[in-house]
Design a protein around this motif. Structure first.
Motif, mmCIF file in Angstrom:
data_model
loop_
_atom_site.group_PDB
_atom_site.id
_atom_site.type_symbol
_atom_site.label_atom_id
_atom_site.label_comp_id
_atom_site.label_asym_id
_atom_site.label_seq_id
_atom_site.Cartn_x
_atom_site.Cartn_y
_atom_site.Cartn_z
ATOM 1 N N ARG A 22 -11.084 10.091 -14.735
ATOM 2 C CA ARG A 22 -9.841 10.374 -15.463
ATOM 3 C C ARG A 22 -9.889 9.825 -16.871
ATOM 4 O O ARG A 22 -9.454 10.470 -17.820
ATOM 5 N N ARG A 69 0.855 -1.189 0.000
ATOM 6 C CA ARG A 69 0.000 0.000 0.000
ATOM 7 C C ARG A 69 0.885 1.231 0.000
ATOM 8 O O ARG A 69 1.769 1.372 0.822
ATOM 9 N N ASN A 70 0.648 2.126 -0.939
ATOM 10 C CA ASN A 70 1.463 3.335 -1.001
ATOM 11 C C ASN A 70 0.718 4.569 -0.507
ATOM 12 O O ASN A 70 1.257 5.658 -0.531
ATOM 13 N N GLY A 71 -0.529 4.429 -0.098
ATOM 14 C CA GLY A 71 -1.280 5.556 0.430
ATOM 15 C C GLY A 71 -1.955 6.393 -0.634
ATOM 16 O O GLY A 71 -2.736 7.276 -0.328
ATOM 17 N N ASP A 72 -1.662 6.155 -1.901
ATOM 18 C CA ASP A 72 -2.240 6.930 -2.988
ATOM 19 C C ASP A 72 -3.302 6.119 -3.724
ATOM 20 O O ASP A 72 -3.335 6.096 -4.956
ATOM 21 N N GLU A 73 -4.156 5.462 -2.976
ATOM 22 C CA GLU A 73 -5.186 4.645 -3.601
ATOM 23 C C GLU A 73 -6.226 5.528 -4.275
ATOM 24 O O GLU A 73 -6.539 6.605 -3.801
ATOM 25 N N GLU A 74 -6.742 5.047 -5.394
ATOM 26 C CA GLU A 74 -7.704 5.797 -6.177
ATOM 27 C C GLU A 74 -8.995 4.997 -6.265
ATOM 28 O O GLU A 74 -8.963 3.794 -6.478
ATOM 29 N N ARG A 120 -13.072 7.790 -9.439
ATOM 30 C CA ARG A 120 -12.050 8.749 -9.881
ATOM 31 C C ARG A 120 -11.298 8.210 -11.101
ATOM 32 O O ARG A 120 -10.988 8.959 -12.022
#
Length: 62
Positions: A52, A39-44, A48
């Motif tokens: 895009r 997990r990198n914390g930038d989940e989308e 969203r």
């Protein structure tokens, strides 16, 4: 030494100071692995991601 799973012969491999024991018969490896994605914390969200896509390619489907 024999494999705990199948009783086959074990081979030891070493690389960079680390050891792994591998069964030649069943392929068992005593190396610990993680099966959870990082997990990198930038989940989308899917919403969203679709927004895009529509922004980039428009709202038409052929």
């Amino acid at each position: 030494m024999t494999c705990a799973r199948c009783g086959g012969p074990l081979e030891t491999f070493e690389l960079g100071g680390r050891r792994a024991v591998v069964c030649a018969d069943c392929g068992y490896v005593d190396t610990a692995v993680g099966h959870e994605p990082a997990r990198n914390g930038d989940e989308e969200s899917w919403d969203r991601a679709i927004e895009r896509f529509i922004e980039k390619f428009g709202d038409t489907v052929e």
